[in-house]
Write a protein that holds these residues in place. Structure first.
Motif, PDB file in Angstrom:
ATOM      1  N   PHE A 441       0.826  -1.213   0.000  1.00  0.00           N
ATOM      2  CA  PHE A 441       0.000   0.000   0.000  1.00  0.00           C
ATOM      3  C   PHE A 441       0.860   1.263   0.000  1.00  0.00           C
ATOM      4  O   PHE A 441       0.553   2.231  -0.702  1.00  0.00           O
ATOM      5  N   VAL A 442       1.939   1.259   0.772  1.00  0.00           N
ATOM      6  CA  VAL A 442       2.821   2.432   0.817  1.00  0.00           C
ATOM      7  C   VAL A 442       3.443   2.678  -0.559  1.00  0.00           C
ATOM      8  O   VAL A 442       3.508   3.817  -1.032  1.00  0.00           O
ATOM      9  N   CYS A 443       3.908   1.612  -1.213  1.00  0.00           N
ATOM     10  CA  CYS A 443       4.512   1.734  -2.546  1.00  0.00           C
ATOM     11  C   CYS A 443       3.527   2.332  -3.545  1.00  0.00           C
ATOM     12  O   CYS A 443       3.874   3.239  -4.310  1.00  0.00           O
ATOM     13  N   ILE A 444       2.305   1.815  -3.544  1.00  0.00           N
ATOM     14  CA  ILE A 444       1.312   2.278  -4.504  1.00  0.00           C
ATOM     15  C   ILE A 444       0.920   3.726  -4.233  1.00  0.00           C
ATOM     16  O   ILE A 444       0.819   4.548  -5.147  1.00  0.00           O
ATOM     17  N   GLY A 449       2.079   9.692  -6.671  1.00  0.00           N
ATOM     18  CA  GLY A 449       2.459  11.097  -6.749  1.00  0.00           C
ATOM     19  C   GLY A 449       3.885  11.355  -7.145  1.00  0.00           C
ATOM     20  O   GLY A 449       4.344  12.499  -7.100  1.00  0.00           O
ATOM     21  N   MET A 450       4.608  10.314  -7.509  1.00  0.00           N
ATOM     22  CA  MET A 450       6.011  10.516  -7.874  1.00  0.00           C
ATOM     23  C   MET A 450       6.467   9.401  -8.797  1.00  0.00           C
ATOM     24  O   MET A 450       5.801   8.374  -8.917  1.00  0.00           O
ATOM     25  N   PRO A 451       7.621   9.581  -9.460  1.00  0.00           N
ATOM     26  CA  PRO A 451       8.131   8.532 -10.353  1.00  0.00           C
ATOM     27  C   PRO A 451       8.440   7.235  -9.605  1.00  0.00           C
ATOM     28  O   PRO A 451       8.691   7.247  -8.392  1.00  0.00           O
ATOM     29  N   THR A 452       8.426   6.129 -10.346  1.00  0.00           N
ATOM     30  CA  THR A 452       8.728   4.817  -9.770  1.00  0.00           C
ATOM     31  C   THR A 452      10.055   4.832  -9.023  1.00  0.00           C
ATOM     32  O   THR A 452      10.181   4.245  -7.946  1.00  0.00           O
ATOM     33  N   ILE A 453      11.044   5.507  -9.596  1.00  0.00           N
ATOM     34  CA  ILE A 453      12.383   5.537  -8.999  1.00  0.00           C
ATOM     35  C   ILE A 453      12.322   6.091  -7.583  1.00  0.00           C
ATOM     36  O   ILE A 453      12.847   5.491  -6.642  1.00  0.00           O
ATOM     37  N   SER A 454      11.682   7.237  -7.430  1.00  0.00           N
ATOM     38  CA  SER A 454      11.613   7.889  -6.125  1.00  0.00           C
ATOM     39  C   SER A 454      10.856   7.027  -5.123  1.00  0.00           C
ATOM     40  O   SER A 454      11.283   6.866  -3.977  1.00  0.00           O
ATOM     41  N   ALA A 455       9.708   6.483  -5.565  1.00  0.00           N
ATOM     42  CA  ALA A 455       8.907   5.645  -4.673  1.00  0.00           C
ATOM     43  C   ALA A 455       9.710   4.434  -4.208  1.00  0.00           C
ATOM     44  O   ALA A 455       9.714   4.091  -3.015  1.00  0.00           O
ATOM     45  N   TYR A 456      10.403   3.798  -5.146  1.00  0.00           N
ATOM     46  CA  TYR A 456      11.207   2.618  -4.782  1.00  0.00           C
ATOM     47  C   TYR A 456      12.332   2.991  -3.812  1.00  0.00           C
ATOM     48  O   TYR A 456      12.559   2.297  -2.814  1.00  0.00           O
ATOM     49  N   ILE A 457      13.049   4.076  -4.100  1.00  0.00           N
ATOM     50  CA  ILE A 457      14.182   4.473  -3.250  1.00  0.00           C
ATOM     51  C   ILE A 457      13.721   4.739  -1.817  1.00  0.00           C
ATOM     52  O   ILE A 457      14.340   4.279  -0.847  1.00  0.00           O
ATOM     53  N   ILE A 458      12.621   5.477  -1.672  1.00  0.00           N
ATOM     54  CA  ILE A 458      12.124   5.830  -0.331  1.00  0.00           C
ATOM     55  C   ILE A 458      11.700   4.575   0.431  1.00  0.00           C
ATOM     56  O   ILE A 458      12.061   4.380   1.598  1.00  0.00           O
ATOM     57  N   ASN A 478      13.584  -6.296  -2.066  1.00  0.00           N
ATOM     58  CA  ASN A 478      13.746  -5.136  -2.947  1.00  0.00           C
ATOM     59  C   ASN A 478      12.889  -5.252  -4.200  1.00  0.00           C
ATOM     60  O   ASN A 478      12.288  -4.270  -4.637  1.00  0.00           O
ATOM     61  N   LEU A 479      12.819  -6.444  -4.780  1.00  0.00           N
ATOM     62  CA  LEU A 479      11.975  -6.636  -5.962  1.00  0.00           C
ATOM     63  C   LEU A 479      10.500  -6.469  -5.623  1.00  0.00           C
ATOM     64  O   LEU A 479       9.716  -5.988  -6.448  1.00  0.00           O
ATOM     65  N   PHE A 480      10.110  -6.854  -4.421  1.00  0.00           N
ATOM     66  CA  PHE A 480       8.730  -6.673  -3.967  1.00  0.00           C
ATOM     67  C   PHE A 480       8.373  -5.183  -3.975  1.00  0.00           C
ATOM     68  O   PHE A 480       7.339  -4.773  -4.519  1.00  0.00           O
ATOM     69  N   ALA A 481       9.247  -4.356  -3.379  1.00  0.00           N
ATOM     70  CA  ALA A 481       9.007  -2.908  -3.354  1.00  0.00           C
ATOM     71  C   ALA A 481       9.027  -2.320  -4.760  1.00  0.00           C
ATOM     72  O   ALA A 481       8.198  -1.470  -5.105  1.00  0.00           O
ATOM     73  N   PHE A 482       9.969  -2.765  -5.577  1.00  0.00           N
ATOM     74  CA  PHE A 482      10.091  -2.286  -6.953  1.00  0.00           C
ATOM     75  C   PHE A 482       8.832  -2.603  -7.748  1.00  0.00           C
ATOM     76  O   PHE A 482       8.297  -1.772  -8.485  1.00  0.00           O
ATOM     77  N   TYR A 483       8.331  -3.820  -7.596  1.00  0.00           N
ATOM     78  CA  TYR A 483       7.161  -4.295  -8.332  1.00  0.00           C
ATOM     79  C   TYR A 483       5.950  -3.411  -8.052  1.00  0.00           C
ATOM     80  O   TYR A 483       5.264  -2.960  -8.968  1.00  0.00           O
ATOM     81  N   PHE A 484       5.690  -3.142  -6.762  1.00  0.00           N
ATOM     82  CA  PHE A 484       4.490  -2.377  -6.419  1.00  0.00           C
ATOM     83  C   PHE A 484       4.669  -0.875  -6.638  1.00  0.00           C
ATOM     84  O   PHE A 484       3.685  -0.162  -6.889  1.00  0.00           O
ATOM     85  N   PHE A 489       1.762   3.118 -11.711  1.00  0.00           N
ATOM     86  CA  PHE A 489       1.549   3.727 -13.025  1.00  0.00           C
ATOM     87  C   PHE A 489       0.174   3.396 -13.599  1.00  0.00           C
ATOM     88  O   PHE A 489      -0.301   4.084 -14.500  1.00  0.00           O
ATOM     89  N   VAL A 490      -0.448   2.338 -13.073  1.00  0.00           N
ATOM     90  CA  VAL A 490      -1.791   1.988 -13.545  1.00  0.00           C
ATOM     91  C   VAL A 490      -2.769   1.904 -12.370  1.00  0.00           C
ATOM     92  O   VAL A 490      -3.769   1.203 -12.429  1.00  0.00           O
ATOM     93  N   THR A 491      -2.465   2.617 -11.291  1.00  0.00           N
ATOM     94  CA  THR A 491      -3.342   2.623 -10.126  1.00  0.00           C
ATOM     95  C   THR A 491      -4.002   3.990  -9.992  1.00  0.00           C
ATOM     96  O   THR A 491      -3.317   4.982  -9.735  1.00  0.00           O
ATOM     97  N   PRO A 492      -5.332   4.066 -10.194  1.00  0.00           N
ATOM     98  CA  PRO A 492      -6.019   5.352 -10.037  1.00  0.00           C
ATOM     99  C   PRO A 492      -5.870   5.855  -8.591  1.00  0.00           C
ATOM    100  O   PRO A 492      -5.630   5.044  -7.685  1.00  0.00           O
TER     101      PRO A 492
END
Length: 621
Positions: A441-444, A449-458, A478-484, A489-492
């Motif tokens: 949920f946190v990842c999504i 509100g931000m690019p995948t890169i930023s969300a994954y890094i945080i 890490n792949l789990f966080a990256f995946y979500f 990008f497709v989550t309203p």
């Protein structure tokens, strides 16, 4: 002089492109540029790319005119002081006034660039962490820390290989740039056209063939493009009109393309920029990460493919006729030779060759081989277009990485990751499944509100350590966080890929976003599978990996049917609930739960088969 004044905005991108490309090649081949100066100059050039763009309003126009000379001055400063900056002892040697001035200038420019590119959410998050850092001594409770002054803030973020110039920017410079270079040259030489033609030939005649071909083409394009939006444009502009003609409504057509294109960042060998940052921060080789991501990527696309098939069954959609398919022999003749550099790139990554070297050698071979066909020939004009496209794509990757670096510096200096991890473990009660759900949920939410890169890094800084502490392997966590982070990008309500596809399909953006979310939902179980058992990441016993592959395939298919409300015929509520339950049970990697899940799946299929036979008999009589 008058000509330059009037046309500088047309000339500047080319000059910056040539400067940055030559600068990168010199840094790699001759290694004559000190690390810190390299990172400073690189980021300054990337910021220049952004600030020379046409401003949207008067505010941006004014900041552009102020920022451009400041960035040029920063490049001069980094060049003149390169040796001193690289050899000084951080936090020991005195910080000069000029260092503080340029440090603050760069930080302010990064914040303004973040606002323009990533919006107020990421900017607000960076501002929050900056405030958290400065106000540390005044924060009550367990989150209290010693804080930092302006001097230590500038020291950490500007004069050290942490903060802004930390691992994320390092990954962009050392890895991402060279892969962007290769993908740009492959795109401008026409290599992507072959993927679409092959996909059409393979799946075009099957039920709902245009959509299935779009899924395959998006996955293939994803192998060479880590950008979801670029993938949508490249594939969707060709396949969405065909899908609509085939009977798919506009929202579904755009949703399928958005869902499939988003998965491009999961597809080896060229995954999204976050994968390179993962390699840099975890110390795991990029080749190993790419190999581990292969099966999750396959099942992600398999989930979309299965839902497309159920949709086509439900709406009785046929495929294309034979004369509507592309002539594959002609496509291979025109573009087939461009696959050799791609195979070479995959070989290099597997052999452990450095990403820089692999990217450059593959790009050089691509340019040479392009002259084998008139359609693919990389003449000087095309070469310049490919180089410009490479550099033009850098701000969207490098600037969020720089912004995330400011957050990282605060997290490290305040020891927030350890404190947050302990608090998180306590709240979850040590339960792995609850912890995984919370991270999802946190990842999504962050990714909205931000690019995948930023969300994954945080998330990798704050929450991934918790998963590792609970016993999940480093790569899987890490792949789990990256995946979500990617699925945002497709989550309203903010679904960038879906909105881009909606523009091509002339469909409602909000409805398209929900359709895209629905088409990806079957893939939501995949990260939970490899988090509980790394067999899906191709780690462990070969027999168990094969079993995990089988049970995951059944789970994804049965869940896709439950979401679609269709198996062999329209699914009853009982079948949908039991199918979803079977998929969830199959997540748990034990023989007992796998058998229970398989039995539930068999009951669902048997029930659907029985109803299907009844319908056939009723029609006959």
């Amino acid at each position: 002089m008058a000509y330059l004044k009037e046309n500088w905005r047309k000339i500047a991108p080319g000059l910056i492109t040539i400067t940055l490309v030559v600068f990168q090649l010199l840094a790699m081949t001759l290694a004559i540029i000190p690390v810190m100066a390299h990172r400073m100059i690189f980021l300054a050039l990337v910021l220049l790319v952004l600030f020379i763009r046409v401003p949207k309003n008067a505010y941006e126009k004014i900041t552009n005119y102020i920022s451009i000379p400041l960035l040029i001055a920063l490049i001069v400063y980094a060049t003149v002081n390169s040796d001193r900056i690289s050899t000084r002892i951080v936090f020991v040697e005195k910080l000069l006034t000029i260092d503080k001035v340029f440090g603050m200038i760069l930080i302010v420019l990064v914040l303004e660039a973040t606002r323009r590119l990533a919006g107020n959410v990421l900017l607000g998050l960076v501002a929050f962490f900056m405030a958290f850092g400065f106000l540390g001594p005044h924060i009550p409770g367990v989150l209290r820390h010693s804080g930092f002054s302006i001097r230590t803030f500038v020291e950490t973020n500007f004069m050290s290989s942490g903060g802004i110039f930390g691992a994320p920017i390092s990954a962009v410079i050392s890895y991402v740039f060279y892969f962007l270079l290769f993908t740009s040259f492959l795109e401008y030489s026409g290599g992507g056209k072959l993927f679409i033609d092959v996909a059409m030939k393979v799946a075009g005649r099957s039920r709902g063939g245009t959509a299935k071909a779009s899924v395959i083409a998006s996955g293939a394009m994803g192998m060479i493009s880590g950008s979801a939006v670029a993938n949508v444009v490249a594939v969707g502009s060709l396949t969405i009109p065909l899908m609509k003609n085939n009977g798919f409504d506009g929202e579904s057509s755009a949703g399928i393309v958005a869902a499939a294109s988003t998965g491009g960042q999961l597809m080896p060998p060229i995954m999204g920029a976050a994968a390179f940052i993962m390699a840099e921060t975890t110390g795991i080789s990029y080749g190993k990460i790419a190999l581990a991501a292969a099966l999750p990527a396959f099942f992600y696309y398999y989930g979309i493919f299965a839902q497309v098939d159920f949709y086509a069954r439900r709406h009785k959609l046929d495929g294309l006729k034979k004369d509507q398919l592309p002539i594959l022999k002609e496509s291979i003749k025109k573009y087939g030779h461009l696959m050799i550099p791609l195979f070479l790139l995959i070989y290099y990554i597997g052999a452990g060759t450095s990403v820089m070297s692999a990217g450059l050698k593959s790009t050089a071979l691509l340019i040479v081989l392009s002259f084998l066909s008139r359609e693919t020939r990389m003449l000087p004009k095309k070469i310049m277009q490919a180089l410009t496209a490479t550099v033009a794509g850098l701000p969207a990757i490098a600037i969020p990485c720089a912004a995330a670096g400011i957050i990282i510096s605060t997290v490290i200096s305040s020891n927030l990751a350890t404190k947050f991890s302990g608090l998180f473990v306590a709240l979850a009660g040590g339960n792995i499944f609850i912890s995984l759900l919370a991270v999802m949920f946190v990842c999504i939410i962050l990714g909205m509100g931000m690019p995948t890169i930023s969300a994954y890094i945080i998330v990798s800084m704050l929450l991934v350590p918790t998963l590792i502490e609970l016993g999940i392997p480093v790569l899987a966590a890490n792949l789990f966080a990256f995946y979500f982070a990617l699925l945002s990008f497709v989550t309203p309500p903010v679904a960038l890929s879906a909105y881009t596809a909606a523009g091509i399909a002339n469909s409602d953006p909000s409805k398209t976003g929900w359709k895209a979310f629905k088409f990806t939902f079957a893939g939501f179980i995949i990260p939970f599978v490899f988090a509980f058992d790394p067999a899906l990441l191709m780690e462990g016993n070969a027999l168990w990996i094969a079993w995990s592959f089988l049970t995951t395939g059944v789970g994804v298919w049965i869940l896709a049917g439950a979401i679609s409300g269709w198996y062999l015929t329209k699914a009853s509520r009982f079948e949908m609930i039991l199918g979803a339950a079977a998929a969830i049970v199959l997540i748990i990697p034990t023989p007992v739960t796998d058998i229970i899940g398989a039995v539930c799946a068999i009951v669902v299929i048997a029930s659907s088969l029985r109803k299907s036979k009844k319908l056939v008999l009723n029609k006959e009589f």
